[in-house]
Design a protein around this motif. Structure first.
Motif, PDB file in Angstrom:
ATOM      1  N   ILE A  73      19.612 -23.499  11.069  1.00 35.42           N
ATOM      2  CA  ILE A  73      20.307 -22.603  10.131  1.00 35.42           C
ATOM      3  C   ILE A  73      21.658 -22.175  10.687  1.00 35.42           C
ATOM      4  O   ILE A  73      22.642 -22.023   9.944  1.00 35.42           O
ATOM      5  N   VAL A  74      21.739 -21.997  12.010  1.00 35.51           N
ATOM      6  CA  VAL A  74      22.972 -21.490  12.631  1.00 35.51           C
ATOM      7  C   VAL A  74      24.165 -22.409  12.379  1.00 35.51           C
ATOM      8  O   VAL A  74      25.191 -21.968  11.833  1.00 35.51           O
ATOM      9  N   LEU A  79      29.362 -23.887   9.239  1.00 39.32           N
ATOM     10  CA  LEU A  79      30.254 -24.791   8.525  1.00 39.32           C
ATOM     11  C   LEU A  79      31.204 -24.030   7.593  1.00 39.32           C
ATOM     12  O   LEU A  79      32.282 -24.525   7.276  1.00 39.32           O
ATOM     13  N   ILE A  80      30.800 -22.841   7.179  1.00 38.80           N
ATOM     14  CA  ILE A  80      31.638 -22.058   6.255  1.00 38.80           C
ATOM     15  C   ILE A  80      32.934 -21.593   6.914  1.00 38.80           C
ATOM     16  O   ILE A  80      34.021 -21.889   6.412  1.00 38.80           O
ATOM     17  N   PRO A  81      32.873 -20.887   8.058  1.00 36.80           N
ATOM     18  CA  PRO A  81      34.149 -20.474   8.672  1.00 36.80           C
ATOM     19  C   PRO A  81      34.904 -21.608   9.360  1.00 36.80           C
ATOM     20  O   PRO A  81      36.104 -21.461   9.632  1.00 36.80           O
ATOM     21  N   LEU A  95      26.634 -29.110  16.942  1.00 32.60           N
ATOM     22  CA  LEU A  95      25.447 -28.257  16.832  1.00 32.60           C
ATOM     23  C   LEU A  95      24.542 -28.705  15.676  1.00 32.60           C
ATOM     24  O   LEU A  95      23.318 -28.601  15.755  1.00 32.60           O
ATOM     25  N   LEU A  96      25.162 -29.231  14.626  1.00 29.78           N
ATOM     26  CA  LEU A  96      24.395 -29.661  13.450  1.00 29.78           C
ATOM     27  C   LEU A  96      23.480 -30.834  13.780  1.00 29.78           C
ATOM     28  O   LEU A  96      22.497 -31.083  13.076  1.00 29.78           O
ATOM     29  N   ALA A 160      15.078 -21.597   6.162  1.00 27.35           N
ATOM     30  CA  ALA A 160      14.406 -20.361   6.556  1.00 27.35           C
ATOM     31  C   ALA A 160      13.015 -20.265   5.935  1.00 27.35           C
ATOM     32  O   ALA A 160      12.036 -19.906   6.601  1.00 27.35           O
ATOM     33  N   ALA A 161      12.937 -20.606   4.641  1.00 30.95           N
ATOM     34  CA  ALA A 161      11.635 -20.566   3.962  1.00 30.95           C
ATOM     35  C   ALA A 161      10.672 -21.565   4.587  1.00 30.95           C
ATOM     36  O   ALA A 161       9.491 -21.252   4.810  1.00 30.95           O
TER      37      ALA A 161
END
Length: 395
Positions: A73-74, A79-81, A95-96, A160-161
């Protein structure tokens, strides 16, 4: 649960590829830079399978699956910023790669729950989780049309789910053998088996081809056939879907025929249609047929190779051997996008790349038939020994 987790983490692992064209335009990237951007997660995810497989042997999938899913998830949210910086995108792509390691977690889990006669099909069904690449190719660009950050949020919530559900629903086989040796010694023992590296080479062609097309096909279709990103992503998703469907077929056939024969036939099929695509046929229908036939061959080969792994690997070492073989398969997907990007930048053509794929597939076909069909699994109680080399009887 293993298949769903594999699918979700593979979607996360492949998040950059469907949007690579947009990143290339935004950051003014060359073809090689764009190829490197989509290849970095493949490299890290591939190498990460080696420790992930060995750790799964030790701690079990019940611990490893939710842990890796949660940690993925991290980078998904990072990827957004990072989207406006090439350096930051490369770092996050590194990291991905964590999302690509779950393959080596699911294989020993599934392998432990099925008898040898059914492992080919079972592992093929698990392998359908690589359809996460198809999900990413189809849904990621479409979701991004409703918000450029929305795909990352959606995937993060799904991971997360899943991590929560996996804690309660994934169960390791109670009597599974737990190795007591150190991580290094277990990897060393697996690495000393000749068959580990023979299987690695075949898997680097089969699964490596799938990964390479998964990450680079949208770019290829956009660059050579001038498709828009959404259309290119849709067609790439169709390619990935065919590989997903044919992977369990490869496993199912391997339960009935020696997996090396299935692998040889599948790679020969790939070699033939790679030559067809090297002549740059129009996308409709020639290019589409050639690409989908290659997808069918690569999917079948990836399923049959792991059916062979399950036959000849001692149960306590399945994770370690899977990690090495899976890593080599992923590394097989790391190199082609870089080669294709470099060739296109230098020659303004992809034909040389497809001819190289044909050569590799043909070499794998010959080796699988000439050498690997002579391998027979040792007796169940004596599978720590090197694989026996009994000559195949004429069929």
């Amino acid at each position: 649960m293993a298949t769903i987790g594999f699918m979700l983490t593979f979607w996360a692992w492949d998040l950059i590829a469907p949007l690579a064209g947009d990143y290339g335009d935004r950051l003014n990237l060359s073809s090689f830079q764009q190829s490197l951007l989509v290849a970095i997660p493949v490299l890290v995810g591939s190498l990460g399978r080696i420790p992930a497989g060995a750790l799964t042997d030790r701690y079990g999938a019940k611990v490893m699956f939710p842990l890796v899913s949660a940690l993925t998830i991290v980078p998904v949210l990072l990827l957004i910023p990072a989207k406006n910086s090439y350096g930051a995108m490369l770092a996050v792509g590194f990291l991905l790669g964590l999302g690509g390691t779950t393959f080596a977690i699911g294989i020993p889990l599934v392998n432990s729950w099925f008898p040898p006669a059914k492992r080919g099909l079972a592992l093929g069904v698990f392998g359908m989780g690589m359809g996460g690449v198809a999900l990413s190719g189809y849904f990621t660009p479409r979701i991004s049309e409703h918000g450029e950050n929305l795909p990352f949020v959606v995937v993060a919530i799904a991971l997360a789910a899943y991590a929560v559900l996996a804690v309660f629903l994934i169960t390791d086989r109670p009597d599974r053998p737990v190795p007591t040796a150190s991580l290094g010694s277990r990897l060393g023992k697996a690495g000393r088996l000749r068959v580990t590296w023979e299987l690695s080479a075949l898997y680097a062609i089969g699964f490596g081809g799938i990964v390479a097309f998964g990450v680079y096909l949208p770019t290829y279709l956009k660059t050579w056939y001038e498709l828009d990103p959404t259309d290119a992503g849709t067609k790439a998703a169709g390619f990935a879907l065919v590989t997903v469907v044919f992977r369990p077929i490869g496993g199912w056939l391997s339960d009935r025929i020696h997996p090396a024969l299935v692998t040889a036939a599948a790679l020969g099929f790939v070699a033939l249609f790679a030559i067809v695509q090297a002549f740059d046929p129009p996308l409709n229908p020639g290019g589409t047929i050639a690409l989908l036939c290659m997808a069918a061959g690569l999917g079948t080969a990836s399923g049959s190779v792991f059916a062979l792994v399950s036959q000849v690997t001692p149960q306590p070492q399945v994770g370690s051997v899977t990690g090495i073989v899976g890593a080599m398969g992923g590394l097989g997907g790391f190199v082609p996008p870089l080669v294709m990007g470099a060739i296109y930048s230098a020659k303004d053509s992809y034909s040389i790349g497809f001819m190289l794929l044909s050569d590799l597939a043909l070499a794998g076909c010959v080796y699988a038939y000439g050498r690997m069909r002579t391998i027979r699994p040792t007796a169940e109680g004596d599978r720590d020994a090197e694989v026996s080399k009994v000559a195949a009887r004429p069929s």
